[in-house]
Design a protein around this motif. Structure first.
Motif, PDB file in Angstrom:
ATOM      1  N   UNK A 222     -12.164  21.692  33.197  1.00  0.00           N
ATOM      2  CA  UNK A 222     -11.312  22.139  32.097  1.00  0.00           C
ATOM      3  C   UNK A 222      -9.890  21.661  32.353  1.00  0.00           C
ATOM      4  N   UNK A 223      -9.248  21.131  31.318  1.00  0.00           N
ATOM      5  CA  UNK A 223      -7.888  20.611  31.434  1.00  0.00           C
ATOM      6  C   UNK A 223      -7.052  21.138  30.271  1.00  0.00           C
ATOM      7  N   UNK A 224      -5.777  21.408  30.536  1.00  0.00           N
ATOM      8  CA  UNK A 224      -4.901  21.959  29.503  1.00  0.00           C
ATOM      9  C   UNK A 224      -4.440  20.849  28.561  1.00  0.00           C
ATOM     10  N   UNK A 225      -4.611  21.074  27.263  1.00  0.00           N
ATOM     11  CA  UNK A 225      -4.241  20.099  26.241  1.00  0.00           C
ATOM     12  C   UNK A 225      -2.723  20.133  26.044  1.00  0.00           C
ATOM     13  N   UNK A 226      -2.099  18.943  26.057  1.00  0.00           N
ATOM     14  CA  UNK A 226      -0.655  18.852  25.836  1.00  0.00           C
ATOM     15  C   UNK A 226      -0.302  18.222  24.491  1.00  0.00           C
ATOM     16  N   UNK A 227      -1.214  17.457  23.915  1.00  0.00           N
ATOM     17  CA  UNK A 227      -1.012  16.904  22.577  1.00  0.00           C
ATOM     18  C   UNK A 227      -2.370  16.732  21.921  1.00  0.00           C
ATOM     19  N   UNK A 228      -2.414  17.030  20.598  1.00  0.00           N
ATOM     20  CA  UNK A 228      -3.720  17.035  19.937  1.00  0.00           C
ATOM     21  C   UNK A 228      -3.572  16.611  18.482  1.00  0.00           C
ATOM     22  N   UNK A 229      -4.527  15.818  18.030  1.00  0.00           N
ATOM     23  CA  UNK A 229      -4.684  15.479  16.618  1.00  0.00           C
ATOM     24  C   UNK A 229      -6.166  15.188  16.391  1.00  0.00           C
ATOM     25  N   UNK A 230      -6.616  15.012  15.150  1.00  0.00           N
ATOM     26  CA  UNK A 230      -8.016  14.638  14.932  1.00  0.00           C
ATOM     27  C   UNK A 230      -8.376  13.236  15.399  1.00  0.00           C
ATOM     28  N   UNK A 231      -7.391  12.465  15.894  1.00  0.00           N
ATOM     29  CA  UNK A 231      -7.691  11.122  16.386  1.00  0.00           C
ATOM     30  C   UNK A 231      -7.615  11.001  17.901  1.00  0.00           C
ATOM     31  N   UNK A 232      -6.890  11.897  18.568  1.00  0.00           N
ATOM     32  CA  UNK A 232      -6.719  11.759  20.016  1.00  0.00           C
ATOM     33  C   UNK A 232      -6.309  13.087  20.623  1.00  0.00           C
ATOM     34  N   UNK A 233      -6.552  13.202  21.932  1.00  0.00           N
ATOM     35  CA  UNK A 233      -6.128  14.378  22.683  1.00  0.00           C
ATOM     36  C   UNK A 233      -5.553  13.910  24.014  1.00  0.00           C
ATOM     37  N   UNK A 234      -4.467  14.549  24.430  1.00  0.00           N
ATOM     38  CA  UNK A 234      -3.896  14.338  25.747  1.00  0.00           C
ATOM     39  C   UNK A 234      -4.015  15.635  26.524  1.00  0.00           C
ATOM     40  N   UNK A 235      -4.316  15.521  27.805  1.00  0.00           N
ATOM     41  CA  UNK A 235      -4.504  16.725  28.614  1.00  0.00           C
ATOM     42  C   UNK A 235      -4.030  16.471  30.033  1.00  0.00           C
ATOM     43  N   UNK A 236      -3.736  17.563  30.753  1.00  0.00           N
ATOM     44  CA  UNK A 236      -3.383  17.508  32.164  1.00  0.00           C
ATOM     45  C   UNK A 236      -4.611  17.864  32.986  1.00  0.00           C
ATOM     46  N   UNK A 237      -5.042  16.929  33.810  1.00  0.00           N
ATOM     47  CA  UNK A 237      -6.258  17.143  34.594  1.00  0.00           C
ATOM     48  C   UNK A 237      -6.024  18.201  35.667  1.00  0.00           C
ATOM     49  N   UNK A 238      -6.999  19.069  35.836  1.00  0.00           N
ATOM     50  CA  UNK A 238      -6.940  20.058  36.909  1.00  0.00           C
ATOM     51  C   UNK A 238      -7.149  19.365  38.253  1.00  0.00           C
TER      52      UNK A 238
END
Length: 694
Positions: A43-59
């Motif tokens: 599980x990683x915390x999402x930092x940016x999100x849209x219906x085309x892409x997601x950015x997350x911080x890896x645990x």
């Protein structure tokens, strides 16, 4: 695998790089998490999100799959699961632990898109999500008493709208009267039956392109009128670098959703427009988000005429009381023809009293004659009729190239009351010129200063529509009251910042068929070679202000105006510059910059100029020989005259004693919104009379 890559590419083309919303959770249970099931579950915390892409911080310890390998993920929004979603990693940094990584979604279904945007709407309302592309407003505290009075006088005379903001309510107000002697402001409530409520009062008023906030105590309440002192401080918030105005009635934007074609053709009413953007009234369930690319987008008016734009959604507002939501879209025209139509549409909305000059050329020429413009510029009487034909021909062609020209007129029953033009003379520089006013009072009730203000606003805002615009320039009469009050005073106040410059110059028209016959033994003149051009540019950067060098394209790569000349040639117009040098024993001792533009572009030869620069001790002694070389250069191009621009007092011996003194005026594009605000304030008429019950 190939089909998967093609789908991923199509998804990437549907949105910009910084699409969607940045997420800022204050507590772990408020965030959205990304669940990866390959190669293990993490599980990683999402930092940016849209219906085309997601950015997350890896645990810590998370092992990411290889890039461009199909994978499935879930989004966990506080126990509400969205997915499974298909995608592939398009960015990661294996060198650093806990570095963010990006996943490009593939084939997000319509229902999944609704779920993602619904979760982001909730997060936005709760303050946990911000549009990834939204700029922050610029705030500035103003404390100069004269500046505050100037702003409030303009607000009063121009009858700009205002808002009274109180806890739980907002009411419309107007600044009805400015009591100069008593240093008091008289505000009027525009809401029927409303009450002022307790002081102090927070009021927001709108200027040319800024909102001003002030907090004032009440001195007296007289029914719907509130009397307050002039505040000691204003807070300026610049909402946009360019103004927006209400769109013409019936204007609509039509597009297809780039992600979900099954939604069919979409149509939204256009609420307002600027050169670089528009806002739309969308349905409450319009599935758009910041960064979504709407291309192509058709803008169609009430008559059915249309133009085509590329659009990028930059802002998505909350659903309003009418069940609609406002969408802010950044736009660029698809073609040169679309750009011409778009500039005309926006220009008319920004300054409805002005028009483009192409439909008013004969009355415009009459205005120039009646206003004494030809005498002011020194145009000989025998050349006036010949210049008329060139002027009309060039103006018609320039009207089809708004990326290079703007010719503004203020028409009335008498013909044309005033005019101001601009031309993209250099890669980043627009030259304003040909300011003229018809003598006498115009018909109707035209407020004092409105014509001058409207001409400046339309012409200078046109330059703002150029993405490469960095400098505004003009040649202003050194002791002309109008230029001194509007242009020179403002620029001199900003010279120390490097964003403005005022350079005294003298100019004279010389003939190309009258050589000096000065004998200069040992001096060789001719075009500079590549190495010499670089040396000239480096020396000019040393001896001239940075604003001058950048605005006039005096850098090594732009010295011969190649990019600018190509743009002019594409419009069927001439533009050229060459560097001529004088050599003594093989060493360059002086240089002349000779340039020309299409005949009829400016009636006073402002772009058919020669500038002389000494590059070594005694270099100025070669100036007569360099001028003869310049005469031959213009004669070879069938130009009878050219303009010598002298920038040093010691070189004025080259001119006749009566050559006019002027100033080269330079202003950075960064200052243009503030300059237009200054023009708006400086050209307002008289304050309204005292109300009977004041």
């Amino acid at each position: 695998m190939r089909e998967h890559q093609e789908t991923a590419t199509a998804t990437a083309l549907a949105a910009g790089t910084y699409s969607g919303y940045s997420l800022h959770a204050h507590r772990p249970d408020q965030g959205i998490n990304l669940i990866l099931s390959q190669p293990g579950i993490s599980s990683s915390r999402v930092t940016r999100l849209s219906p085309t892409a997601v950015w997350a911080l890896a645990e810590p310890g998370t092992e990411l799959p290889p890039r461009e390998r199909p994978l499935q993920v879930l989004l966990d929004d506080n126990g509400r699961t969205i997915g499974p979603l298909r995608g592939e990693i398009f960015w990661s940094d294996p060198r650093h632990q806990n570095a963010p990584f990006g996943i490009q979604f593939v084939d997000v279904t319509l229902e999944q898109g609704r779920q993602i945007l619904s979760a982001l709407d909730v997060a936005s309302r709760e303050g946990r999500a911000l549009p990834a592309v939204s700029p922050r407003p610029i705030e500035e505290a103003l404390v100069d008493p004269e500046r505050i009075r100037s702003i409030l006088k303009a607000v009063c005379v121009m009858k700009h709208q205002g808002l009274l903001r109180q806890l739980g309510r907002t009411m419309r107000v107007s600044l009805e009267y400015f009591d100069v002697e008593g240093s008091q402001l008289h505000w009027r409530l525009e809401e029927p039956g409303a009450q002022w409520g307790p002081a102090p009062h927070d009021i927001e008023v709108v200027g040319y392109n800024s909102a001003y906030r002030l907090r004032v105590p009440a001195r007296a309440v007289r029914g719907e009128r509130l009397v307050t002192p002039i505040p000691r401080q204003l807070w300026r918030v610049r909402h946009r670098s360019q103004r927006r105005v209400p769109a013409p009635p019936g204007l609509q934007a039509h597009f297809h959703h780039p992600l979900w074609r099954e939604l069919g053709a979409r149509a939204c009413d256009v609420l307002d427009v600027s050169f670089t953007g528009l806002s739309l009234s969308g349905a409450p369930d319009e599935l758009v988000f910041p960064g979504l690319l709407l291309r192509p987008m058709e803008v169609r008016d009430a008559r059915g005429e249309s133009l085509w734009l590329r659009g990028e959604v930059r802002y998505v507002g909350e659903t309003n009381a009418d069940g609609r939501r406002m969408l802010g879209v950044q736009v660029t025209p698809l073609s040169a023809e679309d750009e011409t139509r778009w500039v005309r549409l926006v220009s008319h909305g920004l300054c409805p009293n002005t028009r483009g000059g192409e439909a008013w050329l004969e009355p415009l020429w009459e205005l120039l004659a009646d206003s004494g413009y030809f005498q002011l510029t020194g145009l000989p009487a025998e050349r006036v009729e010949a210049e008329r034909a060139l002027f009309l021909d060039t103006s018609r062609r320039a009207a089809q190239a708004p990326q290079l020209f703007c010719q503004t007129v203020w028409p009335s029953e008498r013909g044309v009351e005033g005019t101001l033009s601009s031309v993209r003379a250099y890669r980043h520089g627009w030259l304003i010129h040909q300011l003229a006013r018809r003598p006498g009072k115009p018909p109707g009730h035209v407020p004092s200063g409105q014509i001058l203000r409207d001409l400046h606003v339309r012409t200078l805002e046109h330059a703002q529509s150029d993405a490469d615009f960095r400098w505004l320039m003009a040649y202003a009469g050194e002791h002309h009251p109008l230029f001194e009050r509007l242009h020179l005073t403002f620029a001199r106040a900003h010279e120390t910042s490097g964003d403005a410059a005022v350079m005294p110059v003298r100019m004279a028209t010389l003939r190309s068929d009258t050589p000096s016959d000065v004998d200069a033994p040992g001096i060789e003149c001719g075009p500079a070679d590549a190495e010499e051009r670089v040396d000239v540019a480096l020396e000019l950067a040393r001896i001239r202000p940075a604003a001058y060098v950048d605005a006039l394209d005096l850098t090594p790569e732009r010295l011969e105006l190649r990019g600018t000349a190509e743009a002019w040639r594409a419009a069927g117009l001439e533009r050229e510059r060459q560097v001529l040098v004088a050599r003594h024993e093989g060493q360059v001792v002086a240089a002349a910059l000779v340039e020309l533009a299409q005949e009829g572009t400016t009636l006073s030869g402002l772009l058919d100029t020669v500038r002389l620069f000494p590059l070594a001790p005694g270099g100025e002694d070669t100036f007569p020989t360099l001028l003869d070389e310049a005469r031959a250069w213009y004669a070879a191009r069938e130009r009878a005259t050219f303009t010598l621009v002298v920038e040093r007092e010691e070189d004025e011996v080259l001119l006749a004693a009566d050559s006019p003194r002027q100033c080269l005026w330079l202003l950075s594009a960064r200052l243009l919104p503030e300059f237009l605000e200054y023009v708006s304030e400086a050209t307002v008429g008289r304050l309204p009379p005292t109300p009977p019950d004041a």
